[in-house]
Design an enzyme around this catalytic site. Structure first.
Site, PDB file in Angstrom:
ATOM      1  N   GLY A 275      48.264 -10.527 -55.271  1.00  9.25           N
ATOM      2  CA  GLY A 275      48.246 -10.360 -53.811  1.00  9.25           C
ATOM      3  C   GLY A 275      46.828 -10.599 -53.342  1.00  9.25           C
ATOM      4  O   GLY A 275      45.896 -10.585 -54.155  1.00  9.25           O
ATOM      5  N   PRO A 276      46.647 -10.805 -52.057  1.00  6.61           N
ATOM      6  CA  PRO A 276      45.301 -11.103 -51.557  1.00  6.61           C
ATOM      7  C   PRO A 276      44.343  -9.932 -51.754  1.00  6.61           C
ATOM      8  O   PRO A 276      44.770  -8.781 -51.857  1.00  6.61           O
ATOM      9  CB  PRO A 276      45.527 -11.395 -50.068  1.00  6.61           C
ATOM     10  CG  PRO A 276      46.805 -10.714 -49.748  1.00  6.61           C
ATOM     11  CD  PRO A 276      47.645 -10.757 -50.977  1.00  6.61           C
TER      12      PRO A 276
ATOM     13  N   GLY B 149      42.158  -6.930 -51.166  1.00  7.97           N
ATOM     14  CA  GLY B 149      42.168  -5.862 -50.160  1.00  7.97           C
ATOM     15  C   GLY B 149      43.567  -5.383 -49.800  1.00  7.97           C
ATOM     16  O   GLY B 149      43.716  -4.421 -49.033  1.00  7.97           O
TER      17      GLY B 149
ATOM     18  N   LYS C 216      46.378  -3.670 -54.331  1.00  8.38           N
ATOM     19  CA  LYS C 216      46.904  -3.778 -55.714  1.00  8.38           C
ATOM     20  C   LYS C 216      46.283  -2.704 -56.610  1.00  8.38           C
ATOM     21  O   LYS C 216      46.984  -1.977 -57.310  1.00  8.38           O
ATOM     22  CB  LYS C 216      46.582  -5.166 -56.320  1.00  8.38           C
ATOM     23  CG  LYS C 216      47.080  -6.343 -55.527  1.00  8.38           C
ATOM     24  CD  LYS C 216      46.700  -7.656 -56.166  1.00  8.38           C
ATOM     25  CE  LYS C 216      45.200  -7.922 -56.220  1.00  8.38           C
ATOM     26  NZ  LYS C 216      44.542  -8.072 -54.905  1.00  8.38           N
TER      27      LYS C 216
ATOM     28  N   ARG D 218      30.522  -3.708 -59.269  1.00  9.24           N
ATOM     29  CA  ARG D 218      30.263  -2.933 -58.049  1.00  9.24           C
ATOM     30  C   ARG D 218      29.777  -1.552 -58.465  1.00  9.24           C
ATOM     31  O   ARG D 218      29.995  -1.143 -59.622  1.00  9.24           O
ATOM     32  CB  ARG D 218      31.564  -2.779 -57.249  1.00  9.24           C
ATOM     33  CG  ARG D 218      32.068  -4.079 -56.671  1.00  9.24           C
ATOM     34  CD  ARG D 218      33.430  -3.858 -55.996  1.00  9.24           C
ATOM     35  NE  ARG D 218      34.021  -5.117 -55.597  1.00  9.24           N
ATOM     36  CZ  ARG D 218      35.333  -5.370 -55.653  1.00  9.24           C
ATOM     37  NH1 ARG D 218      36.178  -4.467 -56.097  1.00  9.24           N
ATOM     38  NH2 ARG D 218      35.795  -6.529 -55.249  1.00  9.24           N
TER      39      ARG D 218
ATOM     40  N   ARG E  95      36.696  -0.851 -47.153  1.00  9.56           N
ATOM     41  CA  ARG E  95      36.328  -0.626 -48.563  1.00  9.56           C
ATOM     42  C   ARG E  95      34.815  -0.776 -48.740  1.00  9.56           C
ATOM     43  O   ARG E  95      34.207  -0.089 -49.556  1.00  9.56           O
ATOM     44  CB  ARG E  95      37.099  -1.603 -49.462  1.00  9.56           C
ATOM     45  CG  ARG E  95      36.968  -1.274 -50.933  1.00  9.56           C
ATOM     46  CD  ARG E  95      37.872  -2.112 -51.798  1.00  9.56           C
ATOM     47  NE  ARG E  95      37.407  -3.504 -51.898  1.00  9.56           N
ATOM     48  CZ  ARG E  95      38.034  -4.457 -52.584  1.00  9.56           C
ATOM     49  NH1 ARG E  95      39.170  -4.178 -53.203  1.00  9.56           N
ATOM     50  NH2 ARG E  95      37.558  -5.680 -52.622  1.00  9.56           N
TER      51      ARG E  95
ATOM     52  N   ARG F 236      37.065 -14.154 -48.765  1.00  8.22           N
ATOM     53  CA  ARG F 236      38.298 -13.545 -49.259  1.00  8.22           C
ATOM     54  C   ARG F 236      39.411 -13.639 -48.208  1.00  8.22           C
ATOM     55  O   ARG F 236      40.573 -13.861 -48.540  1.00  8.22           O
ATOM     56  CB  ARG F 236      38.043 -12.087 -49.682  1.00  8.22           C
ATOM     57  CG  ARG F 236      37.305 -12.030 -51.014  1.00  8.22           C
ATOM     58  CD  ARG F 236      36.888 -10.653 -51.447  1.00  8.22           C
ATOM     59  NE  ARG F 236      36.147 -10.756 -52.709  1.00  8.22           N
ATOM     60  CZ  ARG F 236      36.446 -10.144 -53.837  1.00  8.22           C
ATOM     61  NH1 ARG F 236      37.470  -9.318 -53.869  1.00  8.22           N
ATOM     62  NH2 ARG F 236      35.734 -10.318 -54.932  1.00  8.22           N
TER      63      ARG F 236
ATOM     64  N   ASN G  23      52.864  -3.806 -48.500  1.00  7.98           N
ATOM     65  CA  ASN G  23      52.107  -2.560 -48.582  1.00  7.98           C
ATOM     66  C   ASN G  23      51.632  -2.169 -47.188  1.00  7.98           C
ATOM     67  O   ASN G  23      50.493  -2.433 -46.803  1.00  7.98           O
ATOM     68  CB  ASN G  23      50.923  -2.696 -49.538  1.00  7.98           C
ATOM     69  CG  ASN G  23      50.170  -1.381 -49.706  1.00  7.98           C
ATOM     70  OD1 ASN G  23      50.690  -0.305 -49.374  1.00  7.98           O
ATOM     71  ND2 ASN G  23      48.951  -1.455 -50.209  1.00  7.98           N
ATOM     72  N   ASP G  24      52.569  -1.523 -46.438  1.00 11.55           N
ATOM     73  CA  ASP G  24      52.210  -1.015 -45.118  1.00 11.55           C
ATOM     74  C   ASP G  24      51.802   0.440 -45.320  1.00 11.55           C
ATOM     75  O   ASP G  24      50.630   0.761 -45.438  1.00 11.55           O
ATOM     76  CB  ASP G  24      53.408  -1.199 -44.177  1.00 11.55           C
ATOM     77  CG  ASP G  24      53.063  -0.882 -42.742  1.00 11.55           C
ATOM     78  OD1 ASP G  24      51.915  -0.453 -42.497  1.00 11.55           O
ATOM     79  OD2 ASP G  24      53.923  -1.053 -41.859  1.00 11.55           O
TER      80      ASP G  24
END
Ligand SMILES: Nc1ncnc2c1ncn2[C@@H]1O[C@H](COP(=O)(O)OP(=O)(O)OP(=O)(O)O)[C@@H](O)[C@H]1O
Ligand SMILES: Nc1nc2c(ncn2[C@@H]2O[C@H](COP(=O)(O)O)[C@@H](O)[C@H]2O)c(=O)[nH]1
Length: 388
Positions: free
Chosen positions: A140-141, A143, A146, A173, A266, A277, A300-301
């Site tokens: 999935g994209p 952010g 996932k 990170r 994030r 992205r 994913n709401d």
């Protein structure tokens, strides 16, 4: 060029056919398939190494093949039996989870690699008793959530699921740990390992190289857990085309606005990276919905709603079955034996009196294979067969 090898096609002691046996003082086996003779191990080191030499009768010379896959550790001797596209190697090894290996000589994977590399190719894989549940590929994209979904799943079912730790050339990170979140790697090292066939898939994503090593997936499966891969759409497509049978799930954001909000909130990327992205996200969503790679699409709401759907998909919405007992996937071989093949079964004759019987290795339901593991082995003590 070279001299033809001394062939030991048969187990002389019991007259079995198709059993390439250990010759006294010579820790190698030879197996002839068509015009080629595969010599495994070697006389100069008194152990089974992953050394493989091929004598090509047509060329009249020895060939050193490219050897791919998970290589066996040394042992003191082995037997070899040819199945239709691979050689089963039974190590004289008392370790119950390390005696059965496969040297693929003409499987689909080997044929693909021969074409790609333009050389003779053989590939090792370790044999494993029984099967594991299919790995789960989640794409999935950036952010979309996932990583969040996966970490909730792993927290709720720590003994059921394991995460495939990818390699990446991007910088870590703040809180990310090497070997836990990623294997942070130099580009030149990763590129060499890709050339060596160590990766199941790899892709350039948002300007960095990412990849799933064969070992990353197999380590999770070896621990008896279901493997979860968090990879991009290109990677998912490569896994779909690989030997690995998996379930493919694509996670979609409720909207591009919400995706942007999550990425920015994030706060792990620079403005430039966020924009890159987001630009890539549009194409990824289109491919995710239309490529035919994915078995399921989840939106994913609300996080808890999406998580419940994910659990349902994976069959964990109710009673959770305990993970398989690792001991059930192990089997001891006697110290002294010889082997032969009979209709997808390998009969192991115990030569010593320690076990006065035969063992049948059922290889009719093999799954997976090089460069990872060959699963689906079943060892049956012949005494049990008489009772049934
Ligand atoms: N359903 C949701 N509603 C609101 N916020 C969410 C939801 N799911 C995840 N988030 C938040 O969105 C952000 C991005 O989530 P996450 O890091 O899991 O995305 P990702 O898909 O793994 O991204 P990447 O591919 O870049 O690793 C995180 O701050 C997370 O807390
Ligand atoms: N093809 C692969 N893609 C991967 C792998 N590991 C992660 N990813 C994907 O990269 C992006 C960015 O991840 P981030 O951690 O930098 O935010 C994301 O879509 C991941 O799914 C991999 O091994 N192979």
């Amino acid at each position: 060029m070279g001299e033809a090898p001394i062939l030991v096609h048969q187990d002389q002691q019991n007259g079995a056919s198709n059993g390439s046996e250990l010759k006294d003082g010579n820790f190698q086996t030879t197996t002839t398939i068509g015009d080629k003779t595969y010599v495994i191990g070697g006389a100069d080191n008194e152990t089974l190494s992953s050394d493989v030499r091929v004598f090509d009768k047509c060329l009249g010379e020895w060939v050193n093949p490219t050897v791919l896959g998970t290589k066996p550790l040394l042992c003191e001797g082995h037997s070899a039996v040819f199945l239709k596209d691979r050689i089963v190697v039974l190590k004289k090894n008392l370790k119950p989870d390390d005696h059965t290996w496969f040297l693929e000589v003409d499987t689909q994977y080997v044929r693909q690699q021969k074409k790609k590399l333009g050389t003779e190719v053989v590939a090792w894989s370790k044999g494993v008793i029984g099967n594991v549940e299919k790995p789960v590929v989640i794409s999935g994209p950036s952010g979309v959530g996932k990583g969040t979904l996966i970490s909730v799943l792993m927290k709720e079912f720590p003994s059921m699921f394991g995460f495939s730790v990818s390699h990446t050339t991007r910088a870590a990170r703040g809180k990310e740990k090497d070997g836990v979140h990623y294997h942070f790697t130099e580009k030149s090292i990763m590129e060499r390992e890709i050339q060596d066939g160590k990766f199941l898939e790899f892709a350039a994503v948002h300007g960095n190289l990412y990849g799933t090593s064969v070992e990353a997936v197999e380590m999770v499966s070896d621990a008896g857990k279901r493997c979860i891969l968090d990879i991009d759409v290109q990677g998912a497509r490569s896994v779909r085309a690989s030997y690995l049978e998996a379930i493919f799930i694509f996670i979609c954001p409720p909207s591009m606005e919400e995706l942007e909000k999550r990425l920015r909130k994030r706060g792990t990327e620079t403005e430039e990276q966020v924009l890159k992205r987001l630009r890539n996200a549009q194409a990824e969503i289109e491919q995710g919905k239309s490529s035919g790679v994915f078995d399921f699409i989840l939106y994913n709401d609300k996080l808890d709603v999406c998580y419940d759907s994910l659990k349902k998909l994976l069959g964990h919405d109710g009673y959770v079955t305990p993970p398989p007992n690792p001991a059930a996937r192990e089997f001891n071989l006697p110290t002294d034996y010889s082997v032969t093949e009979l209709n997808d079964k390998i009969i192991i004759y115990c030569n010593s009196s320690e076990l006065d019987n035969m063992i049948m290795l059922d290889v009719s339901s093999l799954k997976g294979g090089a460069p990872g593991r060959t699963r689906g082995l079943d060892f049956i003590q012949m005494e049990q067969l008489h009772i049934q």
